[in-house]
Design a protein around this motif. Structure first.
Motif, PDB file in Angstrom:
ATOM      1  N   ALA A   1     119.724  11.423-117.063  1.00  0.00           N
ATOM      2  CA  ALA A   1     121.148  11.308-116.742  1.00  0.00           C
ATOM      3  C   ALA A   1     121.402   9.980-116.033  1.00  0.00           C
ATOM      4  CB  ALA A   1     121.575  12.459-115.854  1.00  0.00           C
ATOM      5  N   LYS A   2     122.602   9.471-116.169  1.00  0.00           N
ATOM      6  CA  LYS A   2     123.001   8.231-115.495  1.00  0.00           C
ATOM      7  C   LYS A   2     124.010   8.581-114.410  1.00  0.00           C
ATOM      8  CE  LYS A   2     122.337   5.348-119.533  1.00  0.00           C
ATOM      9  NZ  LYS A   2     122.961   4.469-120.517  1.00  0.00           N
ATOM     10  N   LEU A   3     123.883   7.917-113.264  1.00  0.00           N
ATOM     11  CA  LEU A   3     124.837   8.120-112.190  1.00  0.00           C
ATOM     12  C   LEU A   3     126.182   7.505-112.569  1.00  0.00           C
ATOM     13  CD1 LEU A   3     122.617   7.312-109.093  1.00  0.00           C
ATOM     14  CD2 LEU A   3     123.400   9.555-109.852  1.00  0.00           C
ATOM     15  N   PRO A   4     127.277   8.149-112.205  1.00  0.00           N
ATOM     16  CA  PRO A   4     128.584   7.555-112.512  1.00  0.00           C
ATOM     17  C   PRO A   4     128.788   6.286-111.687  1.00  0.00           C
ATOM     18  CG  PRO A   4     128.835   9.610-111.272  1.00  0.00           C
ATOM     19  CD  PRO A   4     127.383   9.438-111.572  1.00  0.00           C
ATOM     20  N   PRO A   5     129.580   5.353-112.208  1.00  0.00           N
ATOM     21  CA  PRO A   5     129.823   4.076-111.477  1.00  0.00           C
ATOM     22  C   PRO A   5     130.573   4.303-110.185  1.00  0.00           C
ATOM     23  CG  PRO A   5     131.114   4.139-113.511  1.00  0.00           C
ATOM     24  CD  PRO A   5     130.307   5.402-113.448  1.00  0.00           C
TER      25      PRO A   5
END
Length: 64
Positions: free
Chosen positions: A60-64
């Motif tokens: 998963a990628k962290l939100p900006p």
């Protein structure tokens, strides 16, 4: 993705029923880190109502 409703396993093939009945190391996903020593041995067809198998996953990628 493959989804199996394990109570309906009688409707699937003999090989799949045997695979669901076999006890194997299983990861129970929750919060925190996991190590192989924490594996639980369980027969998926007996221990779970629904089995979801994802062929491919990614981090998963962290939100900006």
């Amino acid at each position: 993705m493959i989804v199996v409703d394990t109570p309906s396993a009688g409707l699937i093939g003999k090989t799949a029923r045997a695979w669901l009945a076999q006890t194997r190391p299983t990861r129970l996903i929750g919060g925190g880190f996991w190590s192989p020593g924490q594996a639980v041995h369980a027969a998926l067809g007996v221990s779970f109502v629904v089995l979801i198998h994802l062929h491919k996953v990614k981090a998963a990628k962290l939100p900006p």
